[in-house]
Design a protein around this motif. Structure first.
Motif, PDB file in Angstrom:
ATOM      1  N   LYS A   1      42.184 -92.793  34.062  1.00  0.00           N
ATOM      2  CA  LYS A   1      41.641 -91.734  33.316  1.00  0.00           C
ATOM      3  C   LYS A   1      42.874 -90.525  33.716  1.00  0.00           C
ATOM      4  N   ILE A   2      42.970 -89.606  32.582  1.00  0.00           N
ATOM      5  CA  ILE A   2      43.958 -88.611  32.583  1.00  0.00           C
ATOM      6  C   ILE A   2      43.401 -87.110  32.538  1.00  0.00           C
ATOM      7  N   CYS A   3      43.735 -86.469  33.343  1.00  0.00           N
ATOM      8  CA  CYS A   3      43.306 -85.088  33.589  1.00  0.00           C
ATOM      9  C   CYS A   3      43.996 -84.061  32.606  1.00  0.00           C
ATOM     10  N   ILE A   4      43.232 -83.392  31.661  1.00  0.00           N
ATOM     11  CA  ILE A   4      43.746 -82.623  30.746  1.00  0.00           C
ATOM     12  C   ILE A   4      43.160 -80.971  31.019  1.00  0.00           C
ATOM     13  N   GLY A   5      42.338 -80.863  32.039  1.00  0.00           N
ATOM     14  CA  GLY A   5      42.093 -79.528  32.111  1.00  0.00           C
ATOM     15  C   GLY A   5      41.424 -79.021  33.444  1.00  0.00           C
ATOM     16  N   GLU A   6      41.541 -77.920  33.999  1.00  0.00           N
ATOM     17  CA  GLU A   6      41.079 -77.572  35.251  1.00  0.00           C
ATOM     18  C   GLU A   6      40.522 -75.921  35.274  1.00  0.00           C
ATOM     19  N   ARG A   7      39.742 -75.812  36.286  1.00  0.00           N
ATOM     20  CA  ARG A   7      39.420 -74.657  36.731  1.00  0.00           C
ATOM     21  C   ARG A   7      40.245 -73.506  36.822  1.00  0.00           C
ATOM     22  N   GLY A   8      39.872 -72.342  37.000  1.00  0.00           N
ATOM     23  CA  GLY A   8      40.908 -71.363  37.502  1.00  0.00           C
ATOM     24  C   GLY A   8      40.643 -70.739  38.948  1.00  0.00           C
ATOM     25  N   ASP A   9      41.556 -70.037  39.404  1.00  0.00           N
ATOM     26  CA  ASP A   9      41.386 -69.480  40.936  1.00  0.00           C
ATOM     27  C   ASP A   9      41.151 -68.022  40.611  1.00  0.00           C
ATOM     28  N   TYR A  10      40.131 -67.350  41.743  1.00  0.00           N
ATOM     29  CA  TYR A  10      39.978 -66.272  41.876  1.00  0.00           C
ATOM     30  C   TYR A  10      39.613 -65.877  43.440  1.00  0.00           C
ATOM     31  N   TRP A  11      40.729 -65.285  44.197  1.00  0.00           N
ATOM     32  CA  TRP A  11      40.634 -65.289  45.565  1.00  0.00           C
ATOM     33  C   TRP A  11      40.417 -63.751  45.760  1.00  0.00           C
ATOM     34  N   ILE A  12      39.545 -63.362  46.858  1.00  0.00           N
ATOM     35  CA  ILE A  12      39.380 -62.099  47.110  1.00  0.00           C
ATOM     36  C   ILE A  12      38.950 -61.796  48.485  1.00  0.00           C
ATOM     37  N   LYS A  13      39.076 -60.725  48.978  1.00  0.00           N
ATOM     38  CA  LYS A  13      38.672 -60.297  50.364  1.00  0.00           C
ATOM     39  C   LYS A  13      37.462 -59.296  50.380  1.00  0.00           C
ATOM     40  N   LEU A  14      36.250 -59.507  50.969  1.00  0.00           N
ATOM     41  CA  LEU A  14      35.146 -58.698  50.925  1.00  0.00           C
ATOM     42  C   LEU A  14      35.209 -58.213  52.297  1.00  0.00           C
ATOM     43  N   MET A  15      34.738 -56.747  52.347  1.00  0.00           N
ATOM     44  CA  MET A  15      34.759 -56.125  53.460  1.00  0.00           C
ATOM     45  C   MET A  15      33.490 -55.053  53.534  1.00  0.00           C
ATOM     46  N   CYS A  16      33.185 -54.983  55.000  1.00  0.00           N
ATOM     47  CA  CYS A  16      31.931 -54.344  55.087  1.00  0.00           C
ATOM     48  C   CYS A  16      32.018 -53.386  56.419  1.00  0.00           C
ATOM     49  N   GLU A  17      31.628 -52.130  56.364  1.00  0.00           N
ATOM     50  CA  GLU A  17      31.591 -51.498  57.644  1.00  0.00           C
ATOM     51  C   GLU A  17      30.190 -50.978  58.129  1.00  0.00           C
ATOM     52  N   SER A  18      30.097 -50.664  59.452  1.00  0.00           N
ATOM     53  CA  SER A  18      28.926 -49.958  60.029  1.00  0.00           C
ATOM     54  C   SER A  18      29.475 -49.201  61.515  1.00  0.00           C
ATOM     55  N   THR A  19      28.374 -48.608  61.909  1.00  0.00           N
ATOM     56  CA  THR A  19      28.642 -47.908  62.978  1.00  0.00           C
ATOM     57  C   THR A  19      28.684 -48.562  64.373  1.00  0.00           C
TER      58      THR A  19
END
Length: 416
Positions: free
Chosen positions: A183-201
């Motif tokens: 088989k031959i691969c002709i396509g692929e998905r993309g990348d989306y990389w993030i950092k999620l941050m949360c604060e509290s007391t």
């Protein structure tokens, strides 16, 4: 030497197995200078003109071109770096001994992708040593950082830097990433990389306000992000829709996962929570928690569209978001009617007497980068997706030899 005799010699040669084992004995998990120098010296030994392109004084790519007018070149692409071998006690054979057992060579990087690197190097050497006259140029490119991108002046990844600065140009590209020979691969998905941050007391852990905890808030927000991305479906381009639908069965075979467990992986975003950090002590409510999350973007959706959706959910749940710099790419594909696909299909048919299936992979690679610069790209290699990054990674000796003939025929189909 006649072209058919050249193909015949390539078919019979054991040199590619010797070359593959030499490459596999070099540990290139984090330090790639040794293997890149090996590639450079091999090319010089066969009479090829070689260029090295240093990014930071120690990390460098190796390129070579036969012929003029590089913008019409067929590029043979490989990467020399590998992922860590992990606990060596869990390997049946040492990961850098390149042990041959029956038809298999066991080593880290055997399938991803030093086997294909050896095949492409060997094919390129045949063209140079036999002074084959081609109507279009052929380039060889070996980058040191596909598994773990290096920071360059143009962002992350040596491939992007080579293309952005004009050090590599071409018409089309064959990447030796593991696909198996059928088989031959002709396509692929993309990348989306993030950092999620949360604060509290921060406060004593005995306080009863369980929900007012940065880690708890972030974990719940992650679940809501996951639910949100699973509620959307991309509009797959019509030209490739049938191939996408047929790819599920092939991915199932590759990953050894039932199709039913794949869901709509090629038509919906997916996410992996890779790193989580938060808290200082077990009896203190954490003031901060963060997670690094990698998303894959399906064909028919841009990473910015996905970013807007994730940002909306994050905002609604009091979570901040940082996009990891230069770690994003849109999904891409090469037209099934593109020349490089036709020539490679013909080469497989000539060698194996079967018509290879076209598919889209669930993963991502440097193919997205090359396509972003207008280079029709597909990946095709003798490695097996089911064993890459795993203990006891291997490659078939027979597949390795067959790939030499297929690559050579693909080059000749394109460039004669």
């Amino acid at each position: 030497m006649s072209l058919e005799k050249l193909v015949s010699e390539a078919r019979k040669s054991d040199e590619v197995v010797k070359l593959a084992r030499e490459l596999l004995r070099i540990n290139s998990e984090s330090e790639t200078a040794q293997i890149q120098n090996f590639v450079k010296d091999f090319l010089k030994s066969v009479g090829a003109k070689v260029e090295t392109h240093s990014v930071n004084g120690k990390t460098f790519a190796v390129t070579s071109v036969t012929g003029e007018n590089k913008k019409h070149a067929l590029i043979l692409y490989a990467h020399s770096d590998v992922v860590p071998s992990g606990d060596t006690k869990r390997w049946s054979y040492p990961p850098y001994d390149a042990t041959v057992v029956g038809d298999k060579i066991y080593a880290r990087g055997a399938s991803d992708m030093k086997g294909a690197l050896a095949s492409e190097l060997f094919v390129y050497s045949l063209l140079v040593q036999n002074d084959v006259t081609l109507s279009k140029p052929v380039s060889f490119v070996c980058v040191p950082d596909e598994e773990n991108w290096v920071k360059t002046p143009t962002g992350w990844g040596v491939s992007k830097w080579l293309l952005e600065t004009g050090r590599v140009i071409g018409k089309c590209c064959i990447m030796g990433e593991p696909s198996g020979l059928s088989k031959i691969c002709i396509g692929e998905r993309g990348d989306y990389w993030i950092k999620l941050m949360c604060e509290s007391t921060p406060r004593h852990g005995s306080a009863p306000l369980y929900e007012e905890n940065a880690c708890v808030k972030l974990f719940r927000a992650l679940e809501k992000v996951h639910s949100a991305i699973k509620s959307v479906k991309a509009n797959t381009p019509a030209e490739i829709k049938e191939i996408v639908e047929q790819s599920y069965e092939l991915i199932s075979e590759d990953l050894k996962i039932p199709v039913s467990q794949l869901g709509a992986i090629l038509e919906q975003p997916s996410m992996n929570v890779g790193v989580v950090k938060g808290g200082d002590m077990i009896n203190i409510v954490p003031a901060h928690c963060e997670a690094q999350v990698a998303f894959c973007v399906p064909l028919g959706m841009s990473w910015m569209e996905l970013h807007e959706l994730v940002s909306r959910v994050a905002s609604q749940n009091d979570v901040k978001i940082d996009v990891i710099e230069n770690a994003q790419s849109n999904p891409s594909y090469t037209s099934p009617k593109a020349q490089v696909v036709s020539h490679l299909k013909k080469a497989v048919e000539q060698t194996l007497s079967l018509t290879p299936k076209l598919y889209v992979t669930q993963a991502t690679s440097d193919a997205n980068v090359f396509r972003a610069y207008g280079i029709d790209t597909c990946f095709y290699g003798p490695g097996e997706m089911s064993v890459i990054h795993a203990y006891d990674e291997w490659i078939s000796v027979e597949a390795l030899k067959k790939s030499v003939e297929i690559y050579l025929r693909a080059v000749l189909n394109y460039a004669l």
